[in-house]
Design a protein around this motif. Structure first.
Motif, PDB file in Angstrom:
ATOM      1  N   HIS A 138      78.738  36.357 -18.520  1.00 23.44           N
ATOM      2  CA  HIS A 138      78.574  37.720 -19.018  1.00 23.44           C
ATOM      3  C   HIS A 138      77.405  37.779 -20.000  1.00 23.44           C
ATOM      4  N   ALA A 139      76.470  38.676 -19.743  1.00 22.80           N
ATOM      5  CA  ALA A 139      75.300  38.825 -20.597  1.00 22.80           C
ATOM      6  C   ALA A 139      75.720  39.132 -22.029  1.00 22.80           C
ATOM      7  N   GLY A 140      75.059  38.494 -22.986  1.00 16.64           N
ATOM      8  CA  GLY A 140      75.322  38.763 -24.392  1.00 16.64           C
ATOM      9  C   GLY A 140      76.430  37.953 -25.003  1.00 16.64           C
ATOM     10  N   HIS A 141      77.248  37.290 -24.184  1.00 17.10           N
ATOM     11  CA  HIS A 141      78.304  36.458 -24.760  1.00 17.10           C
ATOM     12  C   HIS A 141      77.655  35.245 -25.423  1.00 17.10           C
ATOM     13  N   SER A 237      91.609  39.419 -29.582  1.00 17.97           N
ATOM     14  CA  SER A 237      90.617  40.354 -30.116  1.00 17.97           C
ATOM     15  C   SER A 237      89.736  40.899 -28.994  1.00 17.97           C
ATOM     16  N   PRO A 238      89.200  42.110 -29.167  1.00  8.83           N
ATOM     17  CA  PRO A 238      88.415  42.727 -28.094  1.00  8.83           C
ATOM     18  C   PRO A 238      87.104  42.018 -27.798  1.00  8.83           C
ATOM     19  N   ASN A 239      86.641  41.135 -28.683  1.00  5.04           N
ATOM     20  CA  ASN A 239      85.421  40.368 -28.395  1.00  5.04           C
ATOM     21  C   ASN A 239      85.729  38.994 -27.814  1.00  5.04           C
ATOM     22  N   SER A 240      86.996  38.762 -27.465  1.00  4.73           N
ATOM     23  CA  SER A 240      87.398  37.480 -26.878  1.00  4.73           C
ATOM     24  C   SER A 240      87.342  37.572 -25.355  1.00  4.73           C
ATOM     25  N   SER A 241      86.396  36.869 -24.745  1.00  2.00           N
ATOM     26  CA  SER A 241      86.221  36.939 -23.291  1.00  2.00           C
ATOM     27  C   SER A 241      87.474  36.484 -22.556  1.00  2.00           C
ATOM     28  N   ASN A 242      88.053  35.353 -22.967  1.00  2.00           N
ATOM     29  CA  ASN A 242      89.200  34.842 -22.215  1.00  2.00           C
ATOM     30  C   ASN A 242      90.412  35.764 -22.357  1.00  2.00           C
ATOM     31  N   SER A 243      90.546  36.468 -23.495  1.00  2.00           N
ATOM     32  CA  SER A 243      91.652  37.411 -23.665  1.00  2.00           C
ATOM     33  C   SER A 243      91.477  38.626 -22.759  1.00  2.00           C
ATOM     34  N   LEU A 244      90.260  39.148 -22.689  1.00  2.00           N
ATOM     35  CA  LEU A 244      89.992  40.287 -21.809  1.00  2.00           C
ATOM     36  C   LEU A 244      90.256  39.927 -20.351  1.00  2.00           C
TER      37      LEU A 244
END
Length: 330
Positions: A138-141, A237-244
Protein backbone atom coordinates in the motif's frame (compact mmCIF):
# COMPACT_ATOMS: atom_id res chain seq x y z
CA UNK A 1 -36.43 -5.76 46.87
CA UNK A 2 -33.15 -7.07 48.28
CA UNK A 3 -29.79 -6.33 46.70
CA UNK A 4 -29.66 -9.93 45.45
CA UNK A 5 -33.14 -9.65 43.92
CA UNK A 6 -32.10 -6.43 42.15
CA UNK A 7 -28.91 -8.04 40.78
CA UNK A 8 -30.90 -11.05 39.56
CA UNK A 9 -33.43 -8.71 37.92
CA UNK A 10 -30.65 -6.87 36.09
CA UNK A 11 -29.18 -10.21 35.00
CA UNK A 12 -32.54 -11.33 33.58
CA UNK A 13 -32.88 -8.13 31.57
CA UNK A 14 -29.47 -8.41 29.96
CA UNK A 15 -29.78 -10.19 26.59
CA UNK A 16 -27.66 -13.32 26.13
CA UNK A 17 -24.48 -12.97 24.09
CA UNK A 18 -21.83 -15.44 23.01
CA UNK A 19 -18.46 -13.80 22.45
CA UNK A 20 -16.12 -15.74 20.18
CA UNK A 21 -12.60 -14.61 21.08
CA UNK A 22 -10.09 -15.24 18.30
CA UNK A 23 -6.74 -16.76 19.17
CA UNK A 24 -4.08 -15.84 18.13
CA UNK A 25 -4.79 -12.10 18.43
CA UNK A 26 -2.97 -8.98 19.52
CA UNK A 27 0.77 -8.51 19.92
CA UNK A 28 3.08 -10.44 17.62
CA UNK A 29 6.76 -11.09 18.36
CA UNK A 30 7.93 -8.12 16.27
CA UNK A 31 5.62 -5.68 18.06
CA UNK A 32 6.48 -7.08 21.47
CA UNK A 33 10.18 -6.71 20.70
CA UNK A 34 9.79 -3.12 19.45
CA UNK A 35 7.91 -1.98 22.54
CA UNK A 36 10.41 -3.75 24.80
CA UNK A 37 13.26 -1.92 23.06
CA UNK A 38 11.75 1.47 23.93
CA UNK A 39 10.88 0.45 27.50
CA UNK A 40 14.28 -1.12 28.19
CA UNK A 41 16.08 1.86 26.66
CA UNK A 42 14.15 4.17 28.99
CA UNK A 43 15.06 1.96 31.93
CA UNK A 44 18.75 1.68 31.01
CA UNK A 45 19.51 5.16 29.66
CA UNK A 46 16.71 7.26 31.15
CA UNK A 47 14.46 9.76 29.41
CA UNK A 48 14.29 10.98 26.78
CA UNK A 49 14.37 8.16 24.27
CA UNK A 50 13.56 9.41 20.76
CA UNK A 51 11.45 7.21 18.47
CA UNK A 52 11.30 7.84 14.73
CA UNK A 53 7.65 7.35 13.74
CA UNK A 54 5.11 5.57 15.96
CA UNK A 55 6.94 2.52 17.32
CA UNK A 56 3.87 0.48 16.32
CA UNK A 57 0.55 1.68 14.93
CA UNK A 58 -1.45 1.87 18.15
CA UNK A 59 -2.38 5.12 19.87
CA UNK A 60 -2.66 3.55 23.34
CA UNK A 61 0.86 2.11 23.08
CA UNK A 62 2.31 5.40 21.85
CA UNK A 63 0.61 7.45 24.58
CA UNK A 64 1.77 4.99 27.25
CA UNK A 65 5.38 5.25 26.07
CA UNK A 66 5.14 9.04 25.86
CA UNK A 67 4.10 9.09 29.51
CA UNK A 68 7.27 7.14 30.36
CA UNK A 69 9.54 9.60 28.56
CA UNK A 70 9.58 8.59 24.89
CA UNK A 71 9.56 11.42 22.34
CA UNK A 72 8.08 10.57 18.94
CA UNK A 73 9.26 12.33 15.79
CA UNK A 74 8.76 11.77 12.07
CA UNK A 75 12.20 12.91 10.88
CA UNK A 76 15.72 12.77 12.25
CA UNK A 77 15.91 16.53 11.68
CA UNK A 78 13.54 16.95 14.63
CA UNK A 79 16.08 15.33 16.99
CA UNK A 80 18.79 17.54 18.50
CA UNK A 81 22.43 16.45 18.59
CA UNK A 82 22.24 14.13 21.56
CA UNK A 83 23.65 11.02 23.16
CA UNK A 84 20.12 9.79 23.91
CA UNK A 85 18.95 6.63 22.13
CA UNK A 86 17.11 6.93 18.82
CA UNK A 87 14.77 4.01 18.09
CA UNK A 88 13.66 3.14 14.57
CA UNK A 89 10.08 1.82 14.48
CA UNK A 90 9.05 -1.77 13.82
CA UNK A 91 8.04 -0.87 10.25
CA UNK A 92 11.62 -0.29 9.06
CA UNK A 93 13.21 2.75 7.45
CA UNK A 94 14.81 3.64 4.10
CA UNK A 95 18.58 3.15 3.94
CA UNK A 96 19.10 6.92 3.89
CA UNK A 97 17.84 7.20 7.49
CA UNK A 98 20.52 5.09 9.25
CA UNK A 99 23.10 6.65 6.95
CA UNK A 100 22.04 10.11 8.14
CA UNK A 101 22.08 8.91 11.75
CA UNK A 102 25.64 7.59 11.36
CA UNK A 103 26.70 10.87 9.79
CA UNK A 104 25.41 12.69 12.88
CA UNK A 105 26.88 9.99 15.19
CA UNK A 106 23.52 9.35 16.79
CA UNK A 107 23.04 6.33 19.04
CA UNK A 108 20.53 4.13 17.21
CA UNK A 109 18.55 1.13 18.43
CA UNK A 110 16.85 -0.54 15.47
CA UNK A 111 13.41 -1.97 16.32
CA UNK A 112 12.64 -3.01 12.72
CA UNK A 113 10.75 -6.31 12.79
CA UNK A 114 13.15 -9.08 11.75
CA UNK A 115 10.57 -10.31 9.22
CA UNK A 116 10.57 -6.88 7.58
CA UNK A 117 14.38 -6.91 7.61
CA UNK A 118 14.21 -10.26 5.82
CA UNK A 119 12.24 -8.62 2.99
CA UNK A 120 14.85 -5.83 2.83
CA UNK A 121 17.65 -8.37 2.48
CA UNK A 122 15.72 -10.26 -0.19
CA UNK A 123 15.12 -7.02 -2.13
CA UNK A 124 18.84 -6.25 -2.14
CA UNK A 125 19.70 -9.79 -3.24
CA UNK A 126 17.23 -9.69 -6.13
CA UNK A 127 18.41 -6.25 -7.18
CA UNK A 128 21.97 -7.56 -7.15
CA UNK A 129 20.87 -10.24 -9.63
CA UNK A 130 19.76 -7.49 -12.01
CA UNK A 131 16.05 -8.10 -11.52
CA UNK A 132 13.25 -5.57 -11.76
CA UNK A 133 11.38 -5.82 -8.45
CA UNK A 134 7.62 -5.61 -7.91
CA UNK A 135 6.41 -4.86 -4.38
CA UNK A 136 2.82 -5.75 -3.50
CA UNK A 137 1.79 -3.22 -0.87
CA UNK A 138 0.00 0.00 0.00
CA UNK A 139 1.42 3.36 -1.07
CA UNK A 140 2.45 5.59 1.82
CA UNK A 141 2.65 2.85 4.42
CA UNK A 142 5.93 3.23 6.36
CA UNK A 143 6.89 -0.40 5.74
CA UNK A 144 6.51 0.11 1.98
CA UNK A 145 8.47 3.37 2.14
CA UNK A 146 11.21 1.59 4.08
CA UNK A 147 11.37 -1.38 1.72
CA UNK A 148 11.42 0.72 -1.44
CA UNK A 149 14.06 2.89 0.20
CA UNK A 150 16.51 -0.01 0.42
CA UNK A 151 17.23 0.34 -3.30
CA UNK A 152 17.88 3.18 -5.76
CA UNK A 153 14.89 5.19 -6.94
CA UNK A 154 12.99 3.35 -9.67
CA UNK A 155 14.36 -0.08 -8.79
CA UNK A 156 11.08 -1.15 -7.15
CA UNK A 157 7.63 -0.86 -8.74
CA UNK A 158 4.66 -0.77 -6.33
CA UNK A 159 1.68 -2.98 -7.20
CA UNK A 160 -1.42 -2.19 -5.11
CA UNK A 161 -4.25 -3.86 -7.03
CA UNK A 162 -5.11 -6.50 -9.61
CA UNK A 163 -5.53 -3.59 -12.04
CA UNK A 164 -1.92 -2.56 -11.38
CA UNK A 165 -0.80 -6.15 -11.99
CA UNK A 166 -2.66 -6.26 -15.32
CA UNK A 167 -1.38 -2.85 -16.47
CA UNK A 168 2.27 -3.35 -15.56
CA UNK A 169 4.76 -3.57 -18.44
CA UNK A 170 8.17 -4.97 -17.48
CA UNK A 171 11.49 -3.94 -18.93
CA UNK A 172 12.34 -7.64 -19.30
CA UNK A 173 9.73 -10.30 -18.35
CA UNK A 174 12.50 -12.83 -17.75
CA UNK A 175 14.16 -10.64 -15.10
CA UNK A 176 11.25 -9.95 -12.76
CA UNK A 177 10.96 -10.64 -9.03
CA UNK A 178 8.21 -10.14 -6.46
CA UNK A 179 8.24 -9.16 -2.78
CA UNK A 180 5.32 -8.18 -0.52
CA UNK A 181 4.44 -5.98 2.42
CA UNK A 182 4.24 -8.23 5.49
CA UNK A 183 0.87 -7.01 6.83
CA UNK A 184 -1.39 -7.52 3.81
CA UNK A 185 -4.47 -9.67 3.38
CA UNK A 186 -3.33 -13.16 2.46
CA UNK A 187 -6.21 -13.53 -0.02
CA UNK A 188 -5.67 -10.17 -1.73
CA UNK A 189 -1.99 -10.89 -2.13
CA UNK A 190 -2.65 -14.34 -3.54
CA UNK A 191 -5.03 -12.92 -6.15
CA UNK A 192 -2.49 -10.34 -7.30
CA UNK A 193 0.28 -12.94 -7.32
CA UNK A 194 -1.86 -15.27 -9.43
CA UNK A 195 -2.32 -12.54 -12.05
CA UNK A 196 1.39 -11.76 -12.13
CA UNK A 197 2.39 -15.44 -12.30
CA UNK A 198 0.00 -16.00 -15.20
CA UNK A 199 1.43 -13.02 -17.10
CA UNK A 200 5.09 -13.62 -16.22
CA UNK A 201 5.69 -17.32 -15.56
CA UNK A 202 9.46 -16.85 -15.24
CA UNK A 203 9.06 -14.27 -12.49
CA UNK A 204 11.03 -15.05 -9.30
CA UNK A 205 8.72 -15.45 -6.30
CA UNK A 206 9.65 -15.82 -2.62
CA UNK A 207 10.24 -19.39 -1.50
CA UNK A 208 7.88 -18.52 1.35
CA UNK A 209 5.29 -15.72 1.38
CA UNK A 210 6.62 -12.46 2.80
CA UNK A 211 3.36 -12.00 4.71
CA UNK A 212 4.35 -12.63 8.31
CA UNK A 213 3.24 -15.61 10.36
CA UNK A 214 1.29 -13.37 12.76
CA UNK A 215 -0.71 -11.68 9.99
CA UNK A 216 -1.56 -15.08 8.51
CA UNK A 217 -2.50 -16.60 11.88
CA UNK A 218 -4.73 -13.70 12.89
CA UNK A 219 -6.53 -13.77 9.55
CA UNK A 220 -7.03 -17.54 9.80
CA UNK A 221 -8.53 -17.17 13.29
CA UNK A 222 -10.96 -14.51 12.02
CA UNK A 223 -12.00 -16.71 9.11
CA UNK A 224 -12.86 -19.48 11.59
CA UNK A 225 -15.23 -17.40 13.72
CA UNK A 226 -16.61 -14.81 11.27
CA UNK A 227 -19.33 -17.03 9.67
CA UNK A 228 -21.06 -17.55 13.01
CA UNK A 229 -20.94 -13.93 14.19
CA UNK A 230 -23.59 -11.19 13.90
CA UNK A 231 -20.88 -8.60 14.44
CA UNK A 232 -17.09 -8.62 14.62
CA UNK A 233 -14.91 -6.16 16.51
CA UNK A 234 -11.26 -5.76 15.52
CA UNK A 235 -9.37 -3.96 18.27
CA UNK A 236 -6.82 -1.69 16.64
CA UNK A 237 -5.98 1.78 15.37
CA UNK A 238 -7.11 3.15 11.99
CA UNK A 239 -3.49 3.54 10.82
CA UNK A 240 -2.76 -0.15 11.49
CA UNK A 241 -2.61 -1.99 8.16
CA UNK A 242 -2.96 -5.48 9.63
CA UNK A 243 -5.97 -4.40 11.74
CA UNK A 244 -7.76 -2.91 8.72
CA UNK A 245 -7.12 -6.13 6.80
CA UNK A 246 -8.76 -8.13 9.63
CA UNK A 247 -11.95 -6.08 9.20
CA UNK A 248 -11.98 -6.89 5.48
CA UNK A 249 -11.22 -10.57 6.10
CA UNK A 250 -14.08 -10.87 8.62
CA UNK A 251 -16.69 -9.51 6.21
CA UNK A 252 -15.40 -11.62 3.31
CA UNK A 253 -15.57 -14.70 5.54
CA UNK A 254 -19.26 -14.19 6.26
CA UNK A 255 -19.70 -11.73 9.12
CA UNK A 256 -22.46 -9.25 8.15
CA UNK A 257 -20.64 -6.29 9.69
CA UNK A 258 -17.13 -5.90 11.10
CA UNK A 259 -15.73 -2.73 12.56
CA UNK A 260 -12.48 -1.35 13.90
CA UNK A 261 -12.56 -0.14 17.51
CA UNK A 262 -9.64 1.51 19.29
CA UNK A 263 -11.01 1.20 22.82
CA UNK A 264 -14.19 0.46 24.77
CA UNK A 265 -15.20 4.11 25.20
CA UNK A 266 -15.62 4.49 21.42
CA UNK A 267 -18.21 1.71 20.98
CA UNK A 268 -21.46 2.82 19.33
CA UNK A 269 -23.86 0.55 21.19
CA UNK A 270 -26.68 1.10 18.70
CA UNK A 271 -24.66 -1.00 16.23
CA UNK A 272 -24.99 -4.01 18.55
CA UNK A 273 -28.74 -3.98 19.27
CA UNK A 274 -30.30 -7.39 18.86
CA UNK A 275 -27.09 -9.38 18.36
CA UNK A 276 -26.52 -12.74 20.01
CA UNK A 277 -23.07 -13.68 18.66
CA UNK A 278 -20.05 -11.37 18.66
CA UNK A 279 -16.53 -12.01 17.40
CA UNK A 280 -13.56 -10.17 18.89
CA UNK A 281 -9.97 -10.10 17.70
CA UNK A 282 -7.09 -7.63 17.86
CA UNK A 283 -4.51 -6.42 15.38
CA UNK A 284 -0.87 -7.30 15.96
CA UNK A 285 -0.14 -3.88 17.52
CA UNK A 286 -3.12 -3.83 19.95
CA UNK A 287 -2.42 -4.66 23.62
CA UNK A 288 -4.56 -7.23 25.42
CA UNK A 289 -5.73 -4.69 28.03
CA UNK A 290 -7.85 -3.03 25.32
CA UNK A 291 -9.46 -6.38 24.47
CA UNK A 292 -10.22 -7.00 28.15
CA UNK A 293 -11.84 -3.57 28.49
CA UNK A 294 -14.11 -4.21 25.51
CA UNK A 295 -15.15 -7.62 26.81
CA UNK A 296 -15.95 -6.06 30.21
CA UNK A 297 -18.04 -3.37 28.48
CA UNK A 298 -20.13 -6.05 26.74
CA UNK A 299 -20.48 -8.04 29.97
CA UNK A 300 -21.94 -4.93 31.61
CA UNK A 301 -24.68 -4.79 28.97
CA UNK A 302 -25.18 -8.45 28.02
CA UNK A 303 -25.32 -11.78 29.79
CA UNK A 304 -22.09 -12.67 27.98
CA UNK A 305 -20.30 -15.98 27.70
CA UNK A 306 -16.78 -15.92 26.25
CA UNK A 307 -15.59 -18.80 24.08
CA UNK A 308 -11.96 -18.74 22.92
CA UNK A 309 -11.43 -20.20 19.45
CA UNK A 310 -7.79 -21.18 18.89
CA UNK A 311 -6.46 -21.90 15.42
CA UNK A 312 -2.68 -21.76 16.07
CA UNK A 313 -0.15 -21.57 18.88
CA UNK A 314 2.62 -18.98 18.65
CA UNK A 315 5.98 -19.32 20.41
CA UNK A 316 8.24 -17.12 18.25
CA UNK A 317 10.46 -14.57 20.01
CA UNK A 318 13.07 -12.26 18.48
CA UNK A 319 16.38 -11.23 20.01
CA UNK A 320 16.79 -7.75 21.40
CA UNK A 321 19.56 -5.44 20.12
CA UNK A 322 22.95 -6.29 21.60
CA UNK A 323 22.97 -3.10 23.70
CA UNK A 324 19.87 -4.22 25.63
CA UNK A 325 20.49 -7.94 26.06
CA UNK A 326 21.91 -7.45 29.57
CA UNK A 327 18.57 -5.99 30.71
CA UNK A 328 16.01 -8.22 32.45
CA UNK A 329 13.01 -8.94 30.23
CA UNK A 330 9.89 -6.86 31.00
Amino acid sequence: MTGMDYAQGRHRHRPPLTIYLASPRGFCAGVDRAIQIVELALEKYGAPVYVRHAIVHNRYVVETLKAKGAIFVEKLDEIPDTGAPIVFSAHGVPKAVPQAARHRRLFVLDATCPLVSKVHIEAERLHGEGREILLIGHAGHPEVIGTMGQLPAGAVRLIETIGDALAFTPKNPDKLAIITQTTLSVDDTREILDVLRARFPRMAVPRKDDICYATTNRQDAVKRIAPKCDRMIVVGSPNSSNSLRLVEVAERAGCPYALLVERAGEIDWAQFDGISRLGITAGASAPEVLVDDIIDAFKARFDAHVETVTTAEESIAFKLPRELRDMPAL
